[in-house]
Design a protein around this motif. Structure first.
Motif, PDB file in Angstrom:
ATOM      1  N   ARG A 410      42.076  33.083  39.052  1.00  0.00           N
ATOM      2  CA  ARG A 410      40.843  34.218  38.491  1.00  0.00           C
ATOM      3  C   ARG A 410      40.872  35.306  40.000  1.00  0.00           C
ATOM      4  O   ARG A 410      40.767  36.745  39.056  1.00  0.00           O
ATOM      5  N   MET A 411      41.233  34.621  41.110  1.00  0.00           N
ATOM      6  CA  MET A 411      41.174  36.267  42.043  1.00  0.00           C
ATOM      7  C   MET A 411      42.573  37.375  41.842  1.00  0.00           C
ATOM      8  O   MET A 411      42.216  37.902  41.624  1.00  0.00           O
ATOM      9  N   GLN A 412      43.354  36.967  41.641  1.00  0.00           N
ATOM     10  CA  GLN A 412      44.842  37.029  41.382  1.00  0.00           C
ATOM     11  C   GLN A 412      45.008  37.727  39.890  1.00  0.00           C
ATOM     12  O   GLN A 412      45.333  39.427  40.077  1.00  0.00           O
ATOM     13  N   THR A 413      44.226  37.242  38.936  1.00  0.00           N
ATOM     14  CA  THR A 413      43.687  38.728  37.246  1.00  0.00           C
ATOM     15  C   THR A 413      43.089  39.202  37.808  1.00  0.00           C
ATOM     16  O   THR A 413      42.832  40.064  37.114  1.00  0.00           O
ATOM     17  N   GLU A 414      41.854  39.220  38.502  1.00  0.00           N
ATOM     18  CA  GLU A 414      40.902  40.011  38.933  1.00  0.00           C
ATOM     19  C   GLU A 414      42.202  41.534  39.845  1.00  0.00           C
ATOM     20  O   GLU A 414      41.563  42.517  39.298  1.00  0.00           O
ATOM     21  N   LYS A 415      42.900  40.729  41.052  1.00  0.00           N
ATOM     22  CA  LYS A 415      43.572  42.085  41.163  1.00  0.00           C
ATOM     23  C   LYS A 415      44.487  42.792  40.670  1.00  0.00           C
ATOM     24  O   LYS A 415      44.223  43.213  40.754  1.00  0.00           O
ATOM     25  N   CYS A 443      35.011  50.027  32.848  1.00  0.00           N
ATOM     26  CA  CYS A 443      35.664  49.611  33.479  1.00  0.00           C
ATOM     27  C   CYS A 443      34.863  48.312  33.744  1.00  0.00           C
ATOM     28  O   CYS A 443      34.402  47.068  34.289  1.00  0.00           O
ATOM     29  N   LEU A 444      33.296  48.536  34.225  1.00  0.00           N
ATOM     30  CA  LEU A 444      32.691  48.341  34.547  1.00  0.00           C
ATOM     31  C   LEU A 444      32.281  46.303  32.840  1.00  0.00           C
ATOM     32  O   LEU A 444      31.667  45.529  33.898  1.00  0.00           O
ATOM     33  N   ALA A 445      31.924  46.984  32.322  1.00  0.00           N
ATOM     34  CA  ALA A 445      31.818  46.138  30.991  1.00  0.00           C
ATOM     35  C   ALA A 445      32.810  45.369  31.124  1.00  0.00           C
ATOM     36  O   ALA A 445      32.020  44.173  30.777  1.00  0.00           O
ATOM     37  N   VAL A 451      33.481  38.386  34.870  1.00  0.00           N
ATOM     38  CA  VAL A 451      32.111  37.197  36.320  1.00  0.00           C
ATOM     39  C   VAL A 451      32.199  36.726  35.351  1.00  0.00           C
ATOM     40  O   VAL A 451      31.287  35.532  35.616  1.00  0.00           O
ATOM     41  N   MET A 452      30.857  36.860  34.458  1.00  0.00           N
ATOM     42  CA  MET A 452      30.456  35.603  33.160  1.00  0.00           C
ATOM     43  C   MET A 452      31.325  34.868  33.297  1.00  0.00           C
ATOM     44  O   MET A 452      30.926  33.628  33.000  1.00  0.00           O
ATOM     45  N   GLY A 453      32.648  35.060  32.142  1.00  0.00           N
ATOM     46  CA  GLY A 453      33.543  33.927  32.065  1.00  0.00           C
ATOM     47  C   GLY A 453      33.661  33.444  33.297  1.00  0.00           C
ATOM     48  O   GLY A 453      33.690  31.657  33.162  1.00  0.00           O
ATOM     49  N   ALA A 454      34.459  34.008  34.494  1.00  0.00           N
ATOM     50  CA  ALA A 454      33.807  32.213  35.706  1.00  0.00           C
ATOM     51  C   ALA A 454      33.287  31.541  35.641  1.00  0.00           C
ATOM     52  O   ALA A 454      32.981  30.530  36.220  1.00  0.00           O
ATOM     53  N   SER A 455      31.780  32.015  35.962  1.00  0.00           N
ATOM     54  CA  SER A 455      30.295  31.788  36.318  1.00  0.00           C
ATOM     55  C   SER A 455      30.697  30.635  34.654  1.00  0.00           C
ATOM     56  O   SER A 455      30.295  29.552  35.188  1.00  0.00           O
TER      57      SER A 455
END
Length: 738
Positions: A410-415, A443-445, A451-455
């Motif tokens: 997830r962090m790599q994807t976010e990066k 971008c904010l959306a 974040v919601m998906g990760a949660s």
């Protein structure tokens, strides 16, 4: 030693060690029980099986004479004195100790030990007898019981007399006498006075002062004796002492009076003192042949010494020397036999102690093995639990690893997304400055959605982990429950097996006791009625016939109860329903038990219904229940009344029969226990404990019940409730039975 044994047996059979000073019924027991006591005493040494003792015990139990029960138990124990088997002696003595403790007559508790000491001495077990007396003495002093202290001193004197330690025997007999005079004023000391006189005479070695003192004790014994037999024995001792004191005129006068009294009372004696008196009279008259005849009846060493004296008086000193030599050899052989007996008994005690020690060691090893096995089982359980814990921890680690990998992706994807957004923003910034705000909002959306998906993903993984843990816990609980259920079933199966075994043992014990007692009475009284040598009065013949008929009825009732129980257990039990008047059931039951009711008890029947009122039931079974309840009431009621009542209003829709008596009643806490098999509140009452259990089973089969009315306090009230059956119900039940 044989002389001592015979004296002890005669004293034990002739009178109780503790007797109450009275001429008529000295024990203060029921007169009927006392009559059987006299008959039992008269046949004590004659009959191998003394049926009067069993009859005395039965009468004492029936009349609730607790002291009579203790005395009957002591007679039964004394009757075993001539036997060589220790087990029946021990069994009867333990029973005497139990009933004497139960009813508070501790003198018979310690008297049981005195009887056991006599048996042991008769069979050469003086060391065991001495240990037994030591225990009795410690127990008596601990309880501060005067009877026990007296019996311990008296029995110690008997042991020393048996060992030919006459001075020690005299010292203990005298201590017992002083204790009785000081602490037991209600007891008759005549018997112990005579024992003191005998021990002092034997240990005197013709010391005039000791012989005179022994004479005073013998006179005191005669003065205090309450029976002619004991008086004559005391006078025998006096005559012997007069002769030894060389008071020949007094000896002749007293011995003439003694023999005249024996003829007057038509009595005889076989004691050593009596034969000594006859021998001395023959010596004084010069009839040495007659003297030798009586000498042969005096036991062992004393008889040889008497023969030496006779030979010396005849001038045959060579023969006198030979008899003295034989007496010395006999005395030494007796001592050697005693020493050998002591060594044998001591070795047996050492062997028993060694066997007990080996048994204790084996028990200890067995316990250690069981403990080691339990430890190994606990270790295996601990290892299984650790294994399960490691498996769970491994799964937790795998979940944590998967979670970390997902988090890294997830962090790599976010990066990557951020870099792409930044490049795009730079491009759009270069291309279109005007659309910067829109791109920023997008971008904010996107970030918010990620974040919601990760949660949601983390929540899903957490829920999956929780469900997996719950499932594992549920599996553990189910395994524990199965283990506990299996253990409970095993415990219950073992309890049922032990209960079945215990019930079998109780059944055998009850049957053997309940069959043996009436059967012994029937056999004994039948032999007495048919024995032409036994003189029986018409009144006694009627009494014996009544007892035979009563015990026959007891056996018949017992067999009927067993057959009824057998039918119920085997499934052969059938009910035959017919219409029958209620009052006919009650009156038939009353008529069946009318002859069994005790004198002074009123038996009656009352009813709320008319003679025409009928119910549909099995009248034989209903009458069986009512007769059982009425019989129980008659067993436990000695005065007042017994009432059988028929009611239709007490339980609407049912007919209710109640049996009410004025006896001692049943405790409320035993209201259900009395309906169990073989349950008896009073073990001395006749019966095997099946009656009430059979009554309840019959009542249940009839669709009703039998119970104890615990609200009734005037005695006992048993209630039989039977439903009023309809014709169609009876027809259906009959078809079902077919």
């Amino acid at each position: 030693m044989k002389y001592f044994v015979r004296c002890i047996v005669l004293m034990a059979v002739s009178a109780m060690a503790m007797t109450v000073v009275a001429q008529n019924n000295p024990f203060k027991i029921n007169d009927q029980v006392y009559r059987y006591y006299n008959k039992a005493m008269a046949r004590l040494k004659i009959d191998k099986h003394n049926y009067y003792i069993d009859t005395m015990m039965s009468e004492a139990v029936r009349l609730n004479d607790t002291k009579g029960i203790c005395i009957a138990a002591s007679l039964k124990a004394r009757h075993q004195l001539t036997g060589n088997d220790y087990e029946p002696v021990k069994r009867d003595l333990d029973e005497l100790r139990r009933v004497s403790r139960l009813y508070g007559y501790t003198q018979y508790y310690y008297y049981a030990t005195q009887i056991e000491v006599v048996w042991l001495l008769n069979h050469g077990r003086s060391i065991t007898a001495l240990d037994l007396v030591k225990k009795m003495k410690e127990e008596a002093f601990a309880e501060k019981n005067g009877y026990g202290i007296y019996n311990s001193l008296r029995s110690t004197g008997d042991i020393f007399f048996n060992r030919s330690c006459y001075s020690e025997a005299y010292r203990n007999y005298k201590a017992a006498l002083e204790h009785m005079l000081e602490n037991l004023p209600d007891q008759n000391p005549a018997d112990i006075y005579l024992q003191v006189s005998l021990a002092l005479k034997t240990s005197s070695h013709n010391d005039v002062s000791k012989l005179k003192e022994a004479l005073e004790y013998a006179k005191k014994s005669e003065e205090l004796s309450v029976t002619i037999t004991n008086k004559l024995k005391a006078r025998e001792m006096q005559c012997v002492l007069y002769y030894l004191l060389d008071q020949k005129d007094v000896f002749v006068k007293q011995s003439d009076a003694l023999l005249e009294d024996y003829k007057k009372h038509k009595m005889s004696s076989n004691t050593a003192q009596y034969y000594s008196v006859c021998m001395y009279r023959a010596l004084m008259s010069g009839d040495y042949a007659e003297a030798r005849k009586y000498t042969k009846r005096v036991y062992d060493v004393d008889g040889l010494v008497y023969m030496a004296d006779i030979a010396a008086k005849q001038g045959d000193y060579q023969e006198a020397y030979q008899y003295h030599l034989l007496a010395s050899v006999k005395r030494d052989s007796i001592q050697n036999a005693l020493s050998l007996s002591d060594m044998t008994e001591f070795n047996a005690q050492l062997e028993n102690e060694r066997l007990r020690q080996e048994f204790v060691e084996l028990e200890l090893k067995n316990s250690n093995l069981k403990l080691e096995q339990a430890k190994q089982e606990m270790e295996m359980d601990r290892m299984r639990l650790n294994n399960q814990r490691l498996v769970i921890e491994n799964k937790d680690l795998e979940l944590i690893k998967a979670k970390a990998k997902t988090e890294k992706m997830r962090m790599q994807t976010e990066k990557d997304n951020l870099e792409h957004a930044r490049a795009k923003a730079e491009f759009e910034q270069q291309q279109m400055q005007s659309r910067i705000h829109i791109i920023t909002l997008c971008c904010l959306a996107v970030i918010l959605l990620m974040v919601m998906g990760a949660s949601l993903a983390a929540f899903y993984r957490r829920r999956k982990q929780v469900l997996l843990t719950q499932k594992q816990n549920e599996l553990l609980r189910e395994a524990n429950q199965r283990t506990e259920t299996a253990l409970a079933e095993a415990v219950e199966a073992r309890r049922r097996a032990e209960e079945a075994n215990h019930m079998k043992i109780r059944f055998i014990q009850n049957m053997s006791h309940e069959v043996r007692t009436p059967l012994n009475s029937i056999v004994g009284f039948s032999q007495l009625l048919t024995d032409d040598e036994v003189q029986i009065s018409t009144e006694e013949r009627k009494e014996f016939s009544r007892l035979i008929e009563h015990n026959s009825q007891l056996l018949t009732s017992l067999v009927n109860d067993i057959l009824s129980m057998s039918d119920m257990e085997s499934g052969n039990y059938r009910l035959n329903y017919i219409d029958v008047p209620c009052n006919v059931l009650g009156l038939n039951s009353i008529n069946m038990v009318e002859h069994l009711k005790p004198a002074g008890v009123d038996l009656k029947y009352t009813t709320e219904v008319d003679d025409s009122f009928v119910i549909c039931t099995d009248h034989h079974r209903v009458e069986q229940v009512l007769i059982n309840l009425l019989t129980n009431a008659e067993k436990n009621t000695t005065e007042g009344e017994i009432c059988l009542h028929c009611s239709i209003s007490e339980n609407p829709g049912c007919i209710t029969f109640s049996v009410t008596d004025t006896g001692p009643g049943v405790p409320a806490e035993e209201a259900e226990a009395i309906f169990e098999r073989f349950k008896k509140l009073d073990t001395f009452k006749q019966g095997c404990g099946l009656g009430l259990n059979i009554c309840r089973i019959i009542a249940k089969n009839l669709g009703g019940d039998v119970r104890l009315d615990t609200t009734y306090t005037g005695g006992a009230r048993f209630v039989l409730v039977i439903p009023l059956k309809r014709a169609d119900e009876v027809s259906k039940k009959s078809e079902a039975q077919k």
